[in-house]
Design a protein around this motif. Structure first.
Motif, PDB file in Angstrom:
ATOM      1  N   LEU B  48      38.321  64.063  19.503  1.00 29.41           N
ATOM      2  CA  LEU B  48      38.677  63.048  18.518  1.00 29.41           C
ATOM      3  C   LEU B  48      39.580  61.998  19.167  1.00 29.41           C
ATOM      4  N   LYS B  49      39.762  60.891  18.431  1.00 26.78           N
ATOM      5  CA  LYS B  49      40.624  59.826  18.938  1.00 26.78           C
ATOM      6  C   LYS B  49      41.321  59.115  17.784  1.00 26.78           C
ATOM      7  N   TYR B  50      42.448  58.494  18.122  1.00 24.01           N
ATOM      8  CA  TYR B  50      43.184  57.669  17.175  1.00 24.01           C
ATOM      9  C   TYR B  50      43.302  56.257  17.753  1.00 24.01           C
ATOM     10  N   ILE B  51      42.888  55.273  16.945  1.00 23.73           N
ATOM     11  CA  ILE B  51      43.098  53.878  17.330  1.00 23.73           C
ATOM     12  C   ILE B  51      44.120  53.250  16.404  1.00 23.73           C
ATOM     13  N   THR B  52      43.797  53.239  15.132  1.00 24.14           N
ATOM     14  CA  THR B  52      44.661  52.658  14.122  1.00 24.14           C
ATOM     15  C   THR B  52      44.180  53.162  12.780  1.00 24.14           C
ATOM     16  N   GLY B  53      44.950  52.920  11.730  1.00 25.80           N
ATOM     17  CA  GLY B  53      44.497  53.339  10.416  1.00 25.80           C
ATOM     18  C   GLY B  53      45.102  54.653   9.979  1.00 25.80           C
ATOM     19  N   ASP B  54      44.291  55.495   9.345  1.00 24.58           N
ATOM     20  CA  ASP B  54      44.781  56.769   8.817  1.00 24.58           C
ATOM     21  C   ASP B  54      45.423  57.600   9.909  1.00 24.58           C
ATOM     22  N   ASN B  55      46.554  58.184   9.578  1.00 24.61           N
ATOM     23  CA  ASN B  55      47.271  58.985  10.562  1.00 24.61           C
ATOM     24  C   ASN B  55      46.612  60.330  10.814  1.00 24.61           C
ATOM     25  N   LEU B  56      45.776  60.782   9.890  1.00 30.62           N
ATOM     26  CA  LEU B  56      45.065  62.044  10.078  1.00 30.62           C
ATOM     27  C   LEU B  56      43.645  61.727  10.527  1.00 30.62           C
ATOM     28  N   VAL B  57      43.330  62.187  11.722  1.00 30.54           N
ATOM     29  CA  VAL B  57      42.029  61.914  12.315  1.00 30.54           C
ATOM     30  C   VAL B  57      41.220  63.203  12.346  1.00 30.54           C
ATOM     31  N   LYS B  58      40.002  63.147  11.873  1.00 36.98           N
ATOM     32  CA  LYS B  58      39.129  64.333  11.893  1.00 36.98           C
ATOM     33  C   LYS B  58      38.147  64.213  13.051  1.00 36.98           C
ATOM     34  N   GLU B  64      41.359  68.492  13.796  1.00 36.37           N
ATOM     35  CA  GLU B  64      41.937  67.252  13.327  1.00 36.37           C
ATOM     36  C   GLU B  64      43.248  67.037  14.054  1.00 36.37           C
ATOM     37  N   ALA B  65      43.731  65.809  14.031  1.00 41.13           N
ATOM     38  CA  ALA B  65      44.995  65.516  14.696  1.00 41.13           C
ATOM     39  C   ALA B  65      45.780  64.558  13.819  1.00 41.13           C
ATOM     40  N   GLU B  66      47.091  64.741  13.848  1.00 42.64           N
ATOM     41  CA  GLU B  66      47.974  63.918  13.031  1.00 42.64           C
ATOM     42  C   GLU B  66      48.816  63.020  13.920  1.00 42.64           C
ATOM     43  N   PHE B  67      48.673  61.726  13.734  1.00 43.79           N
ATOM     44  CA  PHE B  67      49.447  60.740  14.471  1.00 43.79           C
ATOM     45  C   PHE B  67      50.756  60.492  13.721  1.00 43.79           C
ATOM     46  N   ASN B  68      51.880  60.602  14.427  1.00 39.91           N
ATOM     47  CA  ASN B  68      53.190  60.365  13.832  1.00 39.91           C
ATOM     48  C   ASN B  68      53.943  59.379  14.718  1.00 39.91           C
ATOM     49  N   LYS B  69      54.036  58.145  14.243  1.00 40.05           N
ATOM     50  CA  LYS B  69      54.627  57.100  15.073  1.00 40.05           C
ATOM     51  C   LYS B  69      56.116  57.319  15.294  1.00 40.05           C
ATOM     52  N   SER B  70      56.812  57.754  14.275  1.00 33.55           N
ATOM     53  CA  SER B  70      58.264  57.916  14.401  1.00 33.55           C
ATOM     54  C   SER B  70      58.619  59.041  15.368  1.00 33.55           C
ATOM     55  N   GLN B  71      57.780  60.050  15.444  1.00 29.72           N
ATOM     56  CA  GLN B  71      58.024  61.157  16.367  1.00 29.72           C
ATOM     57  C   GLN B  71      57.212  61.019  17.655  1.00 29.72           C
ATOM     58  N   THR B  72      56.484  59.943  17.783  1.00 30.16           N
ATOM     59  CA  THR B  72      55.583  59.692  18.934  1.00 30.16           C
ATOM     60  C   THR B  72      54.788  60.939  19.270  1.00 30.16           C
TER      61      THR B  72
END
Lengths: 118, 116
Positions: B48-58, B64-72
């Motif tokens: 999976l990958k995260y670019i932008t948008g929803d913080n939960l990526v399936k 799935e993975a959870e993107f958390n900007k404040s905790q990097t």
């Protein structure tokens, strides 16, 4: 679905010999990356090509060279091999990302070529 | 400069239990993050990958993975682990807008062991 093809899958060479690794990207992919993964290590970026031009360069020794051909396949040429060159060499390919943001391609990896230098 | 860290060399979990594989990143600008899995003597498989948008990526295989900007952070998760999930997992990333064919920086990998 077609995947990235790498040949050979295994290669055994003596010190100071040369080796050529080949990579055939997924059809319609125009970008190729090369990575080196030593035993128990994470993959380290070597070099990349986009539309047959070198795009980014990492920790690739001067003894190594690479190019991408008109059919988009790529070859990694390694000369004066050293024992420390023994590793798994991965090729990855990608096509331009569709999100509209630069650099958003997804790299799809081949099975790797295991090079052993004796 | 960019770096990716996986603080755990190995994660052990019983089959059927939830799993988490941790990843933190340091990227100049907005990050572009991936998870790959590597089975023995095999290449890296994209999960999976995260670019932008929803913080939960399936992604694939129920991950799935959870993107958390404040905790990097970009932790990989699965609600119910399977023995067949046992493999080496790599977090990777780079900054967005770094141009075409820019390298990925990988973490050191986390070995996931799922037992019966």
């Amino acid at each position: 679905a077609a995947g990235v093809i790498q040949s050979p899958r295994h290669l055994i060479k003596e010190k100071r010999e040369t080796a050529t690794l080949k990579c055939y990207p997924i059809p319609r992919h125009d970008t190729v990356y090369w990575y080196q993964q030593g035993p128990g290590q994470d993959p380290q970026f070597l070099i990349s090509f986009y539309e047959k031009m070198q795009s980014d360069k990492g920790s690739i020794p001067d003894r190594f060279s690479a190019q991408q051909f008109s059919d988009y396949h790529s070859e990694l040429n390694m000369s004066s091999l050293e024992l420390g060159d023994s590793a798994l060499y991965f090729c990855a390919s990608s096509s331009p990302g569709t999100s509209g943001i630069r650099g958003t391609d997804t790299q799809y990896f081949g099975p790797g070529t295991r090079l052993t230098v004796l | 400069a960019q770096s990716v860290a996986q603080p755990e060399d190995q994660v052990n979990v019983a089959e059927g239990n939830p799993l988490t594989v941790k990843c933190t990143y340091s990227v100049s600008g907005n990050p572009y993050l991936f998870w790959y899995v590597q089975y023995p003597n095999r290449g890296l498989q994209f999960l999976l990958k995260y670019i932008t948008g929803d913080n939960l990526v399936k992604g694939s295989y129920g991950f799935e993975a959870e993107f958390n900007k404040s905790q990097t952070s970009f932790h990989l998760k699965k609600p119910s682990a399977l023995v067949s999930d046992s493999a080496l997992y790599f977090c990777a990333g780079r900054a967005l807008n770094t141009g075409t064919a820019s390298k990925l920086t990988f973490g050191t990998g986390t070995r996931l062991q799922v037992t019966l």
